[in-house]
Design an enzyme around this catalytic site. Structure first.
Site, PDB file in Angstrom:
ATOM      1  N   LYS A 209       0.841  -1.197   0.000  1.00  0.00           N
ATOM      2  CA  LYS A 209       0.000   0.000   0.000  1.00  0.00           C
ATOM      3  C   LYS A 209       0.878   1.249   0.000  1.00  0.00           C
ATOM      4  CE  LYS A 209      -3.545   2.260   2.758  1.00  0.00           C
ATOM      5  NZ  LYS A 209      -4.497   2.156   3.859  1.00  0.00           N
ATOM      6  N   GLU A 215      10.450  -4.687   4.655  1.00  0.00           N
ATOM      7  CA  GLU A 215      10.546  -6.071   4.197  1.00  0.00           C
ATOM      8  C   GLU A 215      10.279  -6.163   2.701  1.00  0.00           C
ATOM      9  OE1 GLU A 215       8.845  -4.943   6.774  1.00  0.00           O
ATOM     10  OE2 GLU A 215       8.900  -6.331   8.473  1.00  0.00           O
ATOM     11  N   GLY A 270      -4.917  -1.980   4.989  1.00  0.00           N
ATOM     12  CA  GLY A 270      -4.089  -3.101   4.513  1.00  0.00           C
ATOM     13  C   GLY A 270      -4.746  -4.450   4.756  1.00  0.00           C
ATOM     14  N   ARG A 271      -5.252  -4.662   5.970  1.00  0.00           N
ATOM     15  CA  ARG A 271      -5.815  -5.977   6.308  1.00  0.00           C
ATOM     16  C   ARG A 271      -7.197  -6.203   5.703  1.00  0.00           C
ATOM     17  NH1 ARG A 271      -4.825  -2.603  10.308  1.00  0.00           N
ATOM     18  NH2 ARG A 271      -6.496  -1.773  11.619  1.00  0.00           N
ATOM     19  N   GLU A 356      -4.926  -6.742  14.663  1.00  0.00           N
ATOM     20  CA  GLU A 356      -4.427  -5.419  14.285  1.00  0.00           C
ATOM     21  C   GLU A 356      -5.577  -4.399  14.350  1.00  0.00           C
ATOM     22  OE1 GLU A 356      -2.633  -4.295  10.323  1.00  0.00           O
ATOM     23  OE2 GLU A 356      -0.773  -4.726  11.367  1.00  0.00           O
ATOM     24  N   HIS A 387      -5.204 -33.399  17.561  1.00  0.00           N
ATOM     25  CA  HIS A 387      -4.092 -34.220  18.055  1.00  0.00           C
ATOM     26  C   HIS A 387      -2.983 -33.375  18.660  1.00  0.00           C
ATOM     27  CE1 HIS A 387      -5.952 -37.784  16.307  1.00  0.00           C
ATOM     28  NE2 HIS A 387      -6.362 -36.932  15.378  1.00  0.00           N
ATOM     29  N   LYS A 507       9.063  -0.598  14.440  1.00  0.00           N
ATOM     30  CA  LYS A 507       9.633  -0.272  13.118  1.00  0.00           C
ATOM     31  C   LYS A 507      10.692   0.818  13.256  1.00  0.00           C
ATOM     32  CE  LYS A 507       5.557  -1.063  10.191  1.00  0.00           C
ATOM     33  NZ  LYS A 507       4.610  -0.475   9.258  1.00  0.00           N
TER      34      LYS A 507
HETATM   35  O1  F6P Z   1       3.112  -3.033   9.855  1.00  0.00           O
HETATM   36  C1  F6P Z   1       1.756  -3.231   9.687  1.00  0.00           C
HETATM   37  C2  F6P Z   1       1.281  -2.852   8.307  1.00  0.00           C
HETATM   38  O2  F6P Z   1       1.184  -1.480   8.189  1.00  0.00           O
HETATM   39  C3  F6P Z   1      -0.050  -3.529   8.006  1.00  0.00           C
HETATM   40  O3  F6P Z   1      -1.125  -2.819   8.461  1.00  0.00           O
HETATM   41  C4  F6P Z   1       0.021  -3.660   6.532  1.00  0.00           C
HETATM   42  O4  F6P Z   1      -0.894  -4.602   6.052  1.00  0.00           O
HETATM   43  C5  F6P Z   1       1.463  -4.083   6.349  1.00  0.00           C
HETATM   44  O5  F6P Z   1       2.174  -3.332   7.310  1.00  0.00           O
HETATM   45  C6  F6P Z   1       2.038  -3.877   4.978  1.00  0.00           C
HETATM   46  O6  F6P Z   1       1.962  -2.552   4.571  1.00  0.00           O
HETATM   47  P1  F6P Z   1       2.165  -2.138   3.065  1.00  0.00           P
HETATM   48  O7  F6P Z   1       1.086  -2.769   2.256  1.00  0.00           O
HETATM   49  O8  F6P Z   1       2.100  -0.645   3.046  1.00  0.00           O
HETATM   50  O9  F6P Z   1       3.520  -2.645   2.628  1.00  0.00           O
END
Ligand code: F6P
Length: 543
Positions: A209, A215, A270-271, A356, A387, A507
């Site tokens: 987003k 990452e 995002g979620r 979240e 199990h 972060k």
């Molecule tokens: O760190 C949490 C977050 O902001 C989530 O809410 C989001 O889904 C994820 O990181 C990834 O964010 P982006 O789509 O901006 O890379």
């Protein structure tokens, strides 16, 4: 309940009333007294049956819980969300994931005086066109080879939804193509994925987003280097990288042509973004017509949620039961148990959606909540969990409400295996609700000294969600069901469900720590534990 205002006290008095009714009878007794209970405590919507009869509730408890929803102004809050009001107040944003799957061709939804629906339809059309071209081999790699591998690079909401849904809809996926999902900044994740794909036949979807997430940007840059070195030309990036993002400038800065960018908007959390362009890998896998059915499934549940009376409203009922257990009984966790291997990642997807969203401790007015907010979500597919951890659910000291999810038809009939799977699902809910008394143990001849160990208290609450078959439509509806459940709980709990400030601190600190791991001389500015860990790491890697 430490919520002191008079309105709040009045509202929460309904929970006390629900508890008084709920604690007066066991589930076993409720069934004994009402032979029509299963029928009366069930609702159907969008291809799903919810049987909530195996809960600690009678009519009086449900009535009080529905009042709790009413006195939280839930009706008005639902309308605010659907009509684009900026209910994500701490970020000053509308919350309109429902617009993404609004299949009414005449629908208009306004944000800041602008109808968002033409934009939604145009991105969907662009995704449809692109996925058709990839699937038909019309979009080719730099060397002219067909795309065989799709690698989605993203994390959190830009990963968990695509991973979960691609697995769930495997039976609908195009044969001959393989889909991979890289999320972790651990280089192993990308490295192992790249071993399974070939540069000339791989499409990378960089899904973020913000297009700034550490990452995702690290993985995307490393994948780009790998591709360029594999194909020997930087120009290859244009044929092998597309972006899904709200941030055109960042996408361009990365080197992806914004013509190959699929946009979405700040009003998609995002979620909650799977039905936006974040679903591109899914659309390529299952094709645009199945993807349309997927969105239609969401839409059916959306309409049910918006229009059904609260006492027949599936997301509202599930939310209220959840609040009864978390705030009435003090249950800290909530367990999701899909009896379908294709839904293996559904609990992980729910974790982000719920934790979240509602993992907050401050009320909308800025004061401490003082009561339990979102539960700890967890779960595994059945029958595997039986199990490992079911022992604790059956006989442990924690109360763990569970959702059992099952599909009547399997995509893979093999002998009576699916009957066995479903028999286990139904039997578990029966065992949890009714248990086994000491008398029943004795009647079975259990030696007296073993009776305490072989007794099952029962009265463990469960919901059962049943559909005919796991299809794009029923999957969409299932996701929407949980999204709205989480929304309702956020409203009742008086918290903001659509921000996630709690992820920021870690972060920011990671940036400082990274520079201390790599700098010539670490700053020594952390606490003694962190400083020592940094020193130990530096020594181990020879810095
Ligand atoms: O760190 C949490 C977050 O902001 C989530 O809410 C989001 O889904 C994820 O990181 C990834 O964010 P982006 O789509 O901006 O890379």
């Amino acid at each position: 309940m430490k919520d002191e205002s008079a309105t709040a006290r009045g509202k929460w008095a309904n929970l006390d009333a629900a508890m008084a009714a709920s604690t007066s009878k066991t589930i076993r007794r409720l069934f004994d007294e009402d032979p029509s209970r299963a029928e009366r405590f069930s609702v159907e919507a969008a291809g799903w049956l919810l049987d909530y009869s195996k809960n600690r509730v009678d009519d009086a408890a449900m009535k009080a819980l529905v009042k709790l929803a009413e006195q939280s102004d839930l009706k008005a809050e639902i309308e605010k969300m659907f009509t684009g009001e900026k209910i994500n107040r701490t970020e000053n944003r509308a919350v309109l994931h429902t617009a993404l799957r609004n299949c009414d061709p005449a629908a208009k939804v306004f944000v800041d005086g602008e109808d968002v629906m033409p934009g939604v339809r145009s991105v969907l059309a662009k995704m449809g066109d692109f996925s058709d071209r990839v699937r038909k081999g019309l979009w080719r790699g730099f060397t002219g080879r067909r795309i065989k591998y799709v690698v989605n690079i993203g994390i959190g909401g830009s990963d968990l939804g695509p991973v979960m849904a691609n697995l769930a809809l495997t039976p609908y996926a195009k044969r001959g193509m393989k889909f991979f999902f890289v999320s972790n900044v651990d280089p192993t994740h990308l490295a192992e994925t790249l071993k399974a794909v070939k540069p000339a036949e791989t499409l990378f979807i960089v899904a973020s987003k913000t297009f700034t997430t550490q990452e995702t940007m690290s993985n995307a840059a490393a994948a780009r280097d790998w591709l360029v070195s594999g194909l020997g030309d930087r120009a290859a990036v244009a044929k092998h990288f597309v972006a899904v993002s709200t941030a055109a400038a960042e996408v361009a800065a990365f080197g992806i042509d914004t013509g190959n960018m699929f946009g979405f908007w700040d009003w998609v959390g995002g979620r909650y973004s799977l039905p936006s362009a974040i679903g591109l890998s899914l659309m390529i896998a299952v094709g645009r017509s199945n993807y349309a059915k997927f969105l239609k499934g969401y839409w059916k549940m959306d309409r049910h949620f918006r229009t059904a009376k609260f006492d027949r409203n599936m997301p509202v009922l599930m939310a209220l039961l959840g609040i009864l257990y978390s705030n009435g009984y003090g249950a800290e966790t909530y367990c999701c148990l899909p009896y379908d291997q294709y839904l293996a990642r559904f609990p992980a997807y729910l974790q982000q959606m719920d934790m979240e969203s509602n993992g907050k401790s401050v009320r909308r007015g800025g004061t401490p909540a003082g009561y339990a907010t979102g539960p700890i979500e967890w779960g595994e597919p059945g029958t595997n969990g039986q199990h490992s951890f079911y022992q604790l659910i059956h006989q442990g000291t924690h109360l763990i409400p569970c959702d059992f999810i099952g599909c009547c038809k399997t995509h893979n009939p093999v002998g009576d295996m699916h009957d066995k799977l479903m028999a286990n699902l139904f039997a578990q809910t029966e065992a949890l609700a009714f248990g086994k008394s000491a008398e029943e143990c004795r009647a079975e001849g259990v030696p007296e000294e073993l009776v305490p160990f072989r007794t099952f208290e029962g009265n463990r609450p469960t919901n059962t969600l049943l559909c005919r078959e796991l299809t794009p439509g029923t999957l969409g509806a299932l996701i929407a069901l949980y999204e709205h459940k989480v929304f309702v709980q956020g409203v009742i709990l008086d918290i903001y469900s659509f921000d996630q400030w709690g992820v920021q601190l870690g972060k920011v600190l990671a940036k400082g720590v990274l520079s201390d791991l790599t700098a010539e001389k670490p700053s020594g500015a952390h606490d003694s534990s962190t400083n020592r860990l940094i020193a130990r790491y530096r020594a181990a890697v020879g810095r």
